[in-house]
Design a protein around this motif. Structure first.
Motif, short mmCIF file in Angstrom:
data_model
loop_
_atom_site.label_atom_id
_atom_site.label_comp_id
_atom_site.label_asym_id
_atom_site.label_seq_id
_atom_site.Cartn_x
_atom_site.Cartn_y
_atom_site.Cartn_z
N VAL A 67 -5.08 17.32 2.34
CA VAL A 67 -5.14 18.32 3.42
C VAL A 67 -4.72 19.67 2.83
CG1 VAL A 67 -4.16 18.99 5.66
CG2 VAL A 67 -4.53 16.58 5.17
N PRO A 68 -5.47 20.76 3.09
CA PRO A 68 -5.07 22.07 2.55
C PRO A 68 -3.79 22.62 3.18
CG PRO A 68 -7.25 22.17 3.62
CD PRO A 68 -6.72 20.80 3.83
N ASP A 69 -3.08 23.48 2.41
CA ASP A 69 -1.76 24.00 2.81
C ASP A 69 -1.70 24.62 4.20
OD1 ASP A 69 -1.26 23.43 0.24
OD2 ASP A 69 -0.29 25.34 -0.22
N GLU A 70 -2.71 25.47 4.52
CA GLU A 70 -2.61 26.21 5.80
C GLU A 70 -2.60 25.23 6.98
OE1 GLU A 70 -4.85 26.61 3.46
OE2 GLU A 70 -6.88 26.42 4.24
N ILE A 71 -3.34 24.13 6.85
CA ILE A 71 -3.35 23.13 7.93
C ILE A 71 -2.01 22.39 7.97
CG2 ILE A 71 -4.48 21.01 8.75
CD1 ILE A 71 -7.07 22.01 7.68
N LEU A 72 -1.43 22.15 6.78
CA LEU A 72 -0.16 21.41 6.73
C LEU A 72 0.93 22.13 7.51
CD1 LEU A 72 -0.21 20.50 2.93
CD2 LEU A 72 -0.53 18.91 4.83
N SER B 255 4.61 22.67 12.18
CA SER B 255 5.26 23.52 13.19
C SER B 255 4.99 23.01 14.61
CB SER B 255 4.80 24.97 13.04
OG SER B 255 3.41 25.03 13.27
N GLY B 256 3.93 22.20 14.81
CA GLY B 256 3.63 21.70 16.16
C GLY B 256 4.02 20.24 16.37
N ARG B 257 4.73 19.66 15.38
CA ARG B 257 5.04 18.22 15.47
C ARG B 257 6.24 17.95 16.39
NH1 ARG B 257 5.98 14.78 10.14
NH2 ARG B 257 7.37 16.48 9.60
N TRP B 258 6.12 16.92 17.21
CA TRP B 258 7.21 16.42 18.05
C TRP B 258 7.31 14.91 17.83
CZ3 TRP B 258 10.29 19.44 21.32
CH2 TRP B 258 9.89 20.78 21.43
N ILE B 259 8.54 14.39 17.78
CA ILE B 259 8.76 12.97 17.48
C ILE B 259 9.64 12.35 18.56
CG2 ILE B 259 9.70 11.36 15.74
CD1 ILE B 259 9.23 13.60 13.68
N ILE C 81 0.85 -1.19 0.00
CA ILE C 81 0.00 0.00 0.00
C ILE C 81 0.89 1.24 0.00
CG2 ILE C 81 -1.74 1.29 1.31
CD1 ILE C 81 -2.70 -1.37 2.45
N VAL C 82 0.60 2.16 -0.91
CA VAL C 82 1.36 3.41 -1.00
C VAL C 82 0.57 4.51 -0.29
CG1 VAL C 82 2.11 5.23 -2.60
CG2 VAL C 82 2.53 2.82 -3.16
N PHE C 83 1.26 5.29 0.56
CA PHE C 83 0.65 6.47 1.18
C PHE C 83 1.13 7.71 0.45
CE2 PHE C 83 -1.42 5.16 5.09
CZ PHE C 83 -1.07 3.82 5.10
N LEU C 84 0.19 8.49 -0.06
CA LEU C 84 0.53 9.74 -0.73
C LEU C 84 -0.07 10.90 0.05
CD1 LEU C 84 -0.13 9.24 -4.55
CD2 LEU C 84 2.06 9.67 -3.45
N GLY C 85 0.60 12.03 -0.03
CA GLY C 85 0.07 13.22 0.65
C GLY C 85 1.22 14.16 0.92
N ALA C 86 0.90 15.43 1.08
CA ALA C 86 1.91 16.45 1.28
C ALA C 86 2.60 16.27 2.63
CB ALA C 86 1.23 17.83 1.22
N PRO C 87 3.75 16.94 2.84
CA PRO C 87 4.38 16.93 4.15
C PRO C 87 3.36 17.37 5.21
CG PRO C 87 5.80 18.03 2.57
CD PRO C 87 4.52 17.73 1.85
N GLY C 88 3.20 16.59 6.26
CA GLY C 88 2.26 16.94 7.34
C GLY C 88 0.85 16.42 7.12
N ALA C 89 0.62 15.70 6.02
CA ALA C 89 -0.75 15.22 5.74
C ALA C 89 -1.19 14.12 6.72
CB ALA C 89 -0.83 14.70 4.30
N GLY C 90 -0.21 13.48 7.37
CA GLY C 90 -0.56 12.42 8.34
C GLY C 90 -0.15 11.03 7.89
N LYS C 91 0.71 10.94 6.89
CA LYS C 91 1.11 9.62 6.35
C LYS C 91 1.77 8.77 7.44
CE LYS C 91 3.86 11.50 3.31
NZ LYS C 91 3.74 12.93 3.66
N GLY C 92 2.76 9.36 8.12
CA GLY C 92 3.50 8.61 9.13
C GLY C 92 2.61 8.21 10.31
N THR C 93 1.78 9.15 10.76
CA THR C 93 0.87 8.88 11.89
C THR C 93 -0.02 7.68 11.56
OG1 THR C 93 0.83 11.22 12.45
CG2 THR C 93 -1.02 9.89 13.25
#
Ligand code: AP5
Length: 223
Positions: free
Chosen positions: A120-125, A130-134, A8-20
């Motif tokens: 996911v729209p840009d402004e949300i991305l 900016s609020g991500r912690w890993i 399965i391929v996950f596509l989406g912009a940076p921050g779209a939630g692929k990793g989560t």
């Protein structure tokens, strides 16, 4: 019941939630998450030749060259733990990578079963990045507002230290989004033409997106 193998391929912009989402599904479906970004970061931590090469692109928010990335994925897919399939997170990101993936899988007698596109729209991305912690130890992903850890700076799952990715700072994140629209958006059309694309509304809560993905996977798995 899972099909014999499920890539399965996950596509989406940076921050779209692929990793989560890939991490949640990895646990639930018992399929391995292969994140090219995570593999590059691990190499960087180990100061390998590949890591130092990748850093020169990642620091600017550019893509690592296709040849290097495809060779790395080819090596990873050759391991026995990928026999049942994998959740490909962050790969392919160019049409050339998508074509190479089809060839790599064909050589193994496999194919991509489904592409999940988190929209996911840009402004949300930018807000998400900016609020991500890993977690430095187990890779769990948190967000200051949307999924905060119980104790600031500490992983709920393993007690590891949380950090922010250097490429999440605003200027680099904006360039990653530009690169995404130029080089990765055509991959969406590529899979759509093949009839493999499922678009998911990535603005929903993490749980709602997870359920939508499970439904989409369940439909393919039953075919
Ligand atoms: P990579 O690590 O793959 O980064 P990316 O694609 O930019 O994706 P991200 O990890 O930033 O976002 P995500 O979609 O996984 O979001 P997440 O789940 O964390 O790549 C980094 C770099 O490596 C590239 O720039 C490139 O240089 C190189 N690279 C990697 N692969 C490559 C390839 N194939 N070819 C060439 N170069 C490559 O979520 C983000 C935040 O939002 C988190 O805080 C999370 O908690 C929160 N969140 C998630 N979902 C929700 C939700 N539904 N609601 C509210 N908050 C949410």
């Amino acid at each position: 019941m899972l099909a014999e193998s499920l890539f399965i391929v996950f596509l989406g912009a940076p921050g779209a939630g692929k990793g989560t989402q890939a991490k949640l599904l990895e646990k639930e479906l018992g399929l391995l998450q292969i994140s090219t970004g995570d593999i590059f970061r691990k190499n960087l931590q180990e100061e390998s030749e590949l890591g130092l090469l990748a850093k020169s692109y990642m620091d600017k928010g550019e893509l690592v060259p296709d040849g290097v990335t495809v060779a790395m994925v080819k090596e990873r897919l050759s391991h026995a733990d990928c026999a049942k399939g994998a959740l490909l997170d962050g790969f392919p990101r160019t049409v050339a990578q998508a074509e190479a993936l089809a060839d790599l899988l064909a050589d193994l007698g496999k194919r991509v079963a489904l592409t999940l596109y988190l929209k996911v729209p840009d402004e949300i991305l930018l807000q998400r990045l900016s609020g991500r912690w890993i977690c430095r130890n187990c890779g769990a992903v948190y967000h200051t507002l949307f999924s905060p850890p119980k104790v600031a700076g500490v992983c709920d799952l393993c007690g590891g230290e949380l950090y922010q990715r250097p490429d999440d700072k605003v200027e680099t994140a904006q360039n990653r989004l530009r690169v995404y629209f130029e080089q990765t958006a055509p991959v969406i059309e590529y899979y759509d033409r093949l009839g493999l694309l499922r678009e998911i509304d990535g603005t929903q809560s993490i749980e709602e997106v997870h359920h939508a993905l499970l439904t989409a996977i369940g439909e393919v798995d039953c075919q």
